[in-house]
Design a protein around this motif. Structure first.
Motif, PDB file in Angstrom:
ATOM      1  N   GLU A 163       0.784  -1.237   0.000  1.00  0.00           N
ATOM      2  CA  GLU A 163       0.000   0.000   0.000  1.00  0.00           C
ATOM      3  C   GLU A 163       0.816   1.288   0.000  1.00  0.00           C
ATOM      4  O   GLU A 163       0.268   2.335  -0.315  1.00  0.00           O
ATOM      5  N   ALA A 165      -6.196   3.912  -6.210  1.00  0.00           N
ATOM      6  CA  ALA A 165      -6.511   2.499  -6.025  1.00  0.00           C
ATOM      7  C   ALA A 165      -5.872   1.665  -7.123  1.00  0.00           C
ATOM      8  O   ALA A 165      -5.633   2.150  -8.234  1.00  0.00           O
ATOM      9  N   ALA A 175     -10.242  -2.461   0.558  1.00  0.00           N
ATOM     10  CA  ALA A 175      -9.310  -2.451  -0.574  1.00  0.00           C
ATOM     11  C   ALA A 175      -9.143  -3.849  -1.151  1.00  0.00           C
ATOM     12  O   ALA A 175      -9.050  -4.020  -2.372  1.00  0.00           O
ATOM     13  N   ARG A 217     -12.101  -4.685  -3.216  1.00  0.00           N
ATOM     14  CA  ARG A 217     -12.032  -3.946  -4.476  1.00  0.00           C
ATOM     15  C   ARG A 217     -11.065  -4.649  -5.429  1.00  0.00           C
ATOM     16  O   ARG A 217     -11.297  -4.720  -6.633  1.00  0.00           O
TER      17      ARG A 217
END
Length: 638
Positions: free
Chosen positions: A268, A291, A327, A330
């Motif tokens: 990340e 993202a 996340a 996603r």
């Protein structure tokens, strides 16, 4: 006005860098048969590798999207550069000094915009790195040290420091010859309230963001002081060279190991990438203020050789908190665009890789990445965990929320296994009930997608009006790879382009009429215009000459295609194989002429004079004798 780069310098640049070395910065290449290499095309999505490179000829071609050309063409297309910018970029990589017409070489004035912006970022990155050693940067060095990064680590990743102040970098770049429009256009400065330029990054720790080739295209800056009212992380804005959806931090350092190991690790943040690499997980990359999305997938797919035949692995690491789980879910939505195995690694304590390394050491980071959970399983378990499955109502709600996730799994065998697993998670003894429910939802999903694809509202069928007939026009000559006669033409032209020495001197004696397929006729004509195969056998860049001799881009593209397409033989191409196709093509021409003469003879009937009849019969006899000779003696009869 910028001067024109001299032709001889362009040719020097073209030959300086092997095309496979340039392409390998973007695509993992493997053997494609013979002298060819192949990989996943960087210009379109595909399920099988159809992108071929011929290193010895310096060209590439994709049989899927028809993109093709030489090294410069590739760089122009993949980086969206002008011709001049592509030449300048490759020249810089090869250490070649370019000369320009109309006044020689003037660096600051005559280089392309992109090249200037990249140079400004390179200079800025070096300056930021120097500032990290200044007394003011103690706060930045302390930040790094508290996270386990020493001076050597900072140098390896190019970490720097942006001093407090309004225009330190602006003044420095001006002194190095960069114009205000270049500094502003590269996102290195902002427009101040009084009209002047001010540094974009001030009083922050700075990470250079490099593209896959290692060029600095942007920066990410971390807030250090409490009186800094800006965001925690401030990145370069979108510019001509920086698109956050097209870059991955650390990709320049990780690309070779990703290709070699078949695994990519997505983390990340910048410090997570640093921690992973220092812990031995050198395949780690991170997104830059956005993202993980479809364009990032394309970058990793090309490095993983991610096709239906070449499956790699992508491991996502996210924080264990709610935002990290979101996340991960996603990422599940994007997982269907991978052929690779996709997994998620979440440490038990919810620590990110940087925190984990500090708390438990390098081995803990490696262990985290080496023991991930399949992303499908994580998505399903995370969904089920939000419901009280000890109650009938909770089980029903969990099933209705989790079943659509399972239904979106495209691989039917894996989908069935996870449907059964979902039933076990929910405590539903009738697992076939869950399987049927997943299948039903899957059908509904496909029907909705088909309805949307047809442009009709859900639940309604519409009949589109029949389109008006297009005006008739002559059909263009089409290439049919299944036509045996065309295959002979194609294979012989491939030999002439890739191995001209094998087909000389016979090939140059073949007429254009012996290549009856119009596109192949044009290629044969270009070969002749470039000097012929015998001349080409003496040249290292014969294919380039043939491409230059082509009358248009269509023929030029076909020449490139024939240059990279593997020769259709299991053994190495040799004179015997070339001779077979020389004979086959000549036999096709002779057979065609025999048919024409026989038809002519039949039309003459009794009307022909004895002399005329004898002449036609004599030609037919000679053709048949020559055909027999070709069949018995082979290439020796040519």
């Amino acid at each position: 006005m910028a001067g024109r780069i001299r032709d001889e310098d362009v040719q020097t640049v073209r030959s300086a860098l092997p095309i496979d070395a340039v392409v390998s910065d973007y695509v993992q290449l493997v053997s494609g048969g013979g002298a060819q290499l192949k990989g996943v095309c960087p210009f379109h999505d595909e399920k099988s590798a159809s992108f071929y490179v011929n290193p010895s000829k310096g060209v590439y071609h994709c049989f899927g999207c028809q993109a093709g050309g030489d090294t410069l063409d590739f760089v122009m297309k993949v980086e969206h550069l002008s011709f001049t910018e592509a030449v300048e970029r490759l020249a810089a990589q090869a250490g070649i000094t370019l000369r320009y017409e109309e006044g020689g070489y003037t660096p600051g004035r005559q280089k392309g915009e992109r090249t200037r912006l990249v140079e400004a970022h390179k200079v800025a990155a070096a300056w930021f790195a120097e500032q990290l050693e200044s007394p003011e940067a103690e706060i930045g060095r302390r930040f790094l040290g508290e996270r386990g990064f020493d001076a050597a680590a900072a140098k390896h990743f190019g970490v720097g420091y942006a001093p407090v102040g309004w225009e330190h970098l602006v003044r420095f770049l001006r002194g190095r010859g960069f114009a205000d429009r270049e500094i502003l256009g590269g996102g290195l400065a902002s427009q101040g309230q009084r009209g002047g330029l001010i540094d974009r990054f001030r009083g922050r720790l700075v990470w250079p963001i490099r593209d896959i080739t290692g060029e600095v295209v942007g920066f990410g800056a971390r807030r250090l002081r409490e009186d800094d009212n800006g965001p925690k992380y401030l990145n370069t804005p979108e510019t001509a060279i920086y698109k956050k959806s097209h870059v991955l931090y650390g990709i320049d350092l990780a690309k070779k190991e990703i290709a070699k190991s078949g695994r990519a690790v997505v983390v990340e943040g910048y410090t997570d990438v640093m921690a992973c690499h220092l812990a031995g997980v050198t395949t780690a990359v991170a997104t830059c203020g956005t993202a993980f999305g479809e364009d990032h997938i394309k970058i990793i797919r090309r490095l993983l050789m991610d096709t239906s035949a070449y499956r790699g692995e992508t491991v996502f690491t996210f924080d264990g908190d709610a935002a990290g789980q979101k996340a991960a879910l996603r990422a599940f939505e994007d997982d269907q665009k991978f052929a690779a195995r996709t997994s998620i690694a979440v440490s038990p304590g919810g620590m990110d890789p940087c925190e984990l390394r500090l708390a438990e050491g390098d081995a803990a980071v490696r262990n985290l990445v080496d023991n991930p959970v399949p992303l499908f399983e994580f998505a399903i378990r995370s969904t089920v965990a939000r419901h009280r499955v000890e109650t009938a109502e909770g089980r029903a709600a969990a099933l209705e929320e989790a079943a659509p996730i399972v239904a979106r799994i495209k691989d039917r065998s894996i989908q069935h296994q996870y449907a059964v697993q979902l039933g076990g998670m929910l405590g539903i003894l009738d697992e076939q009930f869950v399987v049927r429910r997943v299948a039903q939802i899957g059908r509904w999903q496909r029907e909705r997608e088909q309805t949307r694809g047809a442009g009709a509202p859900a639940g309604r069928r519409t009949e589109a009006p029949a389109p008006a007939p297009a005006p008739a026009r002559p059909a263009a000559p089409r290439l049919n790879p299944r036509d045996p006669a065309q295959f002979v033409e194609r294979e012989l032209l491939k030999l002439a382009l890739q191995y001209p020495a094998l087909v000389t001197p016979a090939f140059d004696n073949f007429g254009e009429d012996e290549f009856p397929t119009a596109p192949y006729t044009a290629v044969r004509r270009a070969v002749a215009k470039a000097g012929g195969a015998a001349y080409g056998a003496q040249l290292p860049d014969f294919t380039a000459r043939v491409r230059e001799a082509a009358p248009d881009d269509g023929v030029r593209g076909l020449i490139t295609e024939l240059t990279v397409e593997p020769i259709r033989t299991r053994r190495a191409p040799d004179a015997v194989y070339a001779g077979e196709f020389l004979v086959k093509l000549r036999l096709q021409a002779v057979d065609s002429r025999v048919a024409e003469v026989r038809a002519h003879l039949q039309r003459l009937g009794n009307r022909a004079s004895p002399e005329e009849l004898a002449a036609v019969q004599g030609e037919l006899w000679a053709l048949e004798q020559y055909r027999n000779s070709l069949r018995t003696r082979g290439a020796a009869a040519l």
